[in-house]
Design an enzyme around this catalytic site. Sequence first.
Site, PDB file in Angstrom:
ATOM      1  N   CYS A 129     -14.340  21.580  -1.131  1.00 36.39           N
ATOM      2  CA  CYS A 129     -15.315  20.498  -0.847  1.00 36.39           C
ATOM      3  C   CYS A 129     -16.586  21.015  -0.191  1.00 36.39           C
ATOM      4  O   CYS A 129     -17.582  20.303  -0.121  1.00 36.39           O
ATOM      5  CB  CYS A 129     -14.679  19.437   0.029  1.00 36.39           C
ATOM      6  N   HIS A 279     -19.962  15.039   2.994  1.00 32.27           N
ATOM      7  CA  HIS A 279     -18.966  15.156   1.927  1.00 32.27           C
ATOM      8  C   HIS A 279     -18.154  13.860   1.869  1.00 32.27           C
ATOM      9  O   HIS A 279     -17.935  13.207   2.889  1.00 32.27           O
ATOM     10  CB  HIS A 279     -18.057  16.352   2.209  1.00 32.27           C
ATOM     11  N   ASN A 309     -13.080  11.276  -4.164  1.00 32.81           N
ATOM     12  CA  ASN A 309     -13.501  12.609  -3.729  1.00 32.81           C
ATOM     13  C   ASN A 309     -13.664  13.502  -4.960  1.00 32.81           C
ATOM     14  O   ASN A 309     -12.685  13.806  -5.634  1.00 32.81           O
ATOM     15  CB  ASN A 309     -12.439  13.169  -2.770  1.00 32.81           C
TER      16      ASN A 309
HETATM   17  N1  ACO Z   1      -0.311   4.392  -0.866  1.00 33.51           N
HETATM   18  C1  ACO Z   1       0.521   3.759  -0.018  1.00 33.51           C
HETATM   19  N2  ACO Z   1       1.075   4.363   1.037  1.00 33.51           N
HETATM   20  C2  ACO Z   1       0.779   5.664   1.241  1.00 33.51           C
HETATM   21  C3  ACO Z   1      -0.084   6.384   0.388  1.00 33.51           C
HETATM   22  C4  ACO Z   1      -0.635   5.682  -0.703  1.00 33.51           C
HETATM   23  N3  ACO Z   1      -1.483   6.274  -1.575  1.00 33.51           N
HETATM   24  N4  ACO Z   1      -0.181   7.637   0.851  1.00 33.51           N
HETATM   25  C5  ACO Z   1       0.584   7.725   1.949  1.00 33.51           C
HETATM   26  N5  ACO Z   1       1.165   6.532   2.177  1.00 33.51           N
HETATM   27  C6  ACO Z   1       2.088   6.161   3.259  1.00 33.51           C
HETATM   28  C7  ACO Z   1       2.756   7.362   3.901  1.00 33.51           C
HETATM   29  O1  ACO Z   1       3.882   7.772   3.155  1.00 33.51           O
HETATM   30  C8  ACO Z   1       3.131   6.804   5.256  1.00 33.51           C
HETATM   31  O2  ACO Z   1       4.294   6.037   5.111  1.00 33.51           O
HETATM   32  P1  ACO Z   1       5.402   5.976   6.313  1.00 33.51           P
HETATM   33  O3  ACO Z   1       4.663   5.442   7.501  1.00 33.51           O
HETATM   34  O4  ACO Z   1       6.440   5.053   5.761  1.00 33.51           O
HETATM   35  O5  ACO Z   1       5.851   7.393   6.485  1.00 33.51           O
HETATM   36  C9  ACO Z   1       1.979   5.832   5.569  1.00 33.51           C
HETATM   37  O6  ACO Z   1       1.338   5.547   4.312  1.00 33.51           O
HETATM   38  C10 ACO Z   1       0.959   6.400   6.519  1.00 33.51           C
HETATM   39  O7  ACO Z   1       0.616   7.697   6.055  1.00 33.51           O
HETATM   40  P2  ACO Z   1      -0.356   8.617   6.848  1.00 33.51           P
HETATM   41  O8  ACO Z   1      -0.366   9.962   6.204  1.00 33.51           O
HETATM   42  O9  ACO Z   1      -0.056   8.512   8.324  1.00 33.51           O
HETATM   43  O10 ACO Z   1      -1.744   7.879   6.562  1.00 33.51           O
HETATM   44  P3  ACO Z   1      -3.167   8.256   7.074  1.00 33.51           P
HETATM   45  O11 ACO Z   1      -3.780   7.105   7.765  1.00 33.51           O
HETATM   46  O12 ACO Z   1      -3.188   9.592   7.766  1.00 33.51           O
HETATM   47  O13 ACO Z   1      -3.972   8.407   5.703  1.00 33.51           O
HETATM   48  C11 ACO Z   1      -4.834  10.061   4.220  1.00 33.51           C
HETATM   49  C12 ACO Z   1      -3.588   9.388   4.776  1.00 33.51           C
HETATM   50  C13 ACO Z   1      -5.695   9.003   3.543  1.00 33.51           C
HETATM   51  C14 ACO Z   1      -4.412  11.109   3.207  1.00 33.51           C
HETATM   52  C15 ACO Z   1      -5.624  10.696   5.393  1.00 33.51           C
HETATM   53  O14 ACO Z   1      -4.761  11.467   6.199  1.00 33.51           O
HETATM   54  C16 ACO Z   1      -6.778  11.538   4.932  1.00 33.51           C
HETATM   55  O15 ACO Z   1      -7.711  11.065   4.318  1.00 33.51           O
HETATM   56  N6  ACO Z   1      -6.782  12.823   5.279  1.00 33.51           N
HETATM   57  C17 ACO Z   1      -7.851  13.714   4.900  1.00 33.51           C
HETATM   58  C18 ACO Z   1      -7.741  14.023   3.447  1.00 33.51           C
HETATM   59  C19 ACO Z   1      -8.917  14.803   2.936  1.00 33.51           C
HETATM   60  O16 ACO Z   1      -9.992  14.706   3.450  1.00 33.51           O
HETATM   61  N7  ACO Z   1      -8.639  15.568   1.912  1.00 33.51           N
HETATM   62  C20 ACO Z   1      -9.645  16.232   1.199  1.00 33.51           C
HETATM   63  C21 ACO Z   1     -10.249  17.356   1.958  1.00 33.51           C
HETATM   64  S1  ACO Z   1     -11.442  18.094   1.106  1.00 33.51           S
HETATM   65  C22 ACO Z   1     -11.027  19.378   0.025  1.00 33.51           C
HETATM   66  O17 ACO Z   1     -11.423  20.479   0.271  1.00 33.51           O
HETATM   67  C23 ACO Z   1     -10.220  19.150  -1.196  1.00 33.51           C
END
Ligand code: ACO
Length: 352
Positions: A129, A279, A309
């Site tokens: 990214c 980003h 993204n």
């Molecule tokens: N739909 C429904 N539920 C989901 C989903 C989904 N798509 N994904 C995860 N969940 C569930 C999880 O299993 C968890 O369930 P549980 O509580 O029963 O265990 C619950 O939702 C909460 O999950 P968390 O991981 O705590 O959710 P969080 O608020 O942290 O959001 C997310 C997750 C959106 C992935 C977040 O952590 C995030 O955006 N992180 C950064 C990701 C990012 O920026 N990635 C790209 C980087 S750039 C690159 O170089 C590629």
Amino acid sequence: MLRSTILGLGSYVPDRVVTNDEIRFLNDQHVKCAEPQTETNDEWIKKRTGIEARRYVPNDGKIGSSDLGLYASQRALEDAGVTAKEIDCIIFATLSPDIHFPGNAVFLQSKLGIDGEDGCACFDIRQQCSGFIYGMQMADSFIKTGVYKRVLVVGGELHSHSLDYTTRGRDVMVLFGDGAGAVVMGPKETDSPTDGVLYTHCGADGSGAMDLHLKVFEIAKLPYVYYDAKNRDQNSIMYPQMDGKKVFLNAVRAMVASVGRALRETQLTWKDIDWFVPHQANLRINEAVVQYAEIPPEKALNTIQYYGNTTAATVPLTIDHWRKAGKVKKGDLVLSTVFGAGFTWGSAIFRV
Ligand code: ACO
């Protein structure tokens, strides 16, 4: 003083819009099934990420990330009034190249019709990214030192083919979309301290490398590619793996620090800068950065709602989106800050 400057900008996204309501019905061929394939829903995706839709290439196997880069590059060249033959260097940032090697830049060079004996230099860079800002920094250095005069910097990604369309992969799968963006950069003699590209800085912290990664293969092992479609422990190697919370926290911290450093080192304030272009990984990340870095919220531009993204493409895609919407004007000053797998990050300040 000799500076580099952006001569033209372009972007491209495929026509197919995949909404949050549709994505849970898609199988790994992107075909909409009668029954949900993934336990997810529009409310969760919107609330946790801000994403409403993303774009996917057709599933006919004919388009690669170098093609997406080509379409964006053609638009950037037209915008710059520069012909492909004038380009003397291509820098292609992608984490989803067409094949393992050679890299995308040479494919793009051929598709632009500028291959052959006198073909220009071609670089492929990764940096995920952060790839676009890393590419801009390289181009800026090449131009200021006179190594190259017309550099095409491209970010292009095809994510939709390498995602896990099951509940196991839902945390990553809902985030990503396909798309590309490009700029043509060239030299500019100027006495103004705020002209052209006036600042770039990039950094990385390799201790976070495995917190967001996609293996596909491990060259240290024999066989170096091992894939058993029916064995879920073995086939996870084909899909990105992410510690979402760790990535989130590191992204906010690194981006806030990077914005602060950019302002400190250039002695600019938000009164001088027209737009903040972060980003596009998660709207909540960007809102936190705006809050902690004390950025005027009305200056922050986002497009993650529409495109998800698109990794190395998000910065030029976001600028072009808001330029077409009439918000960003020629000559506006942009501070762009990125964060990605690696971990990697960077900022650039430039006139569009
Ligand atoms: N739909 C429904 N539920 C989901 C989903 C989904 N798509 N994904 C995860 N969940 C569930 C999880 O299993 C968890 O369930 P549980 O509580 O029963 O265990 C619950 O939702 C909460 O999950 P968390 O991981 O705590 O959710 P969080 O608020 O942290 O959001 C997310 C997750 C959106 C992935 C977040 O952590 C995030 O955006 N992180 C950064 C990701 C990012 O920026 N990635 C790209 C980087 S750039 C690159 O170089 C590629």
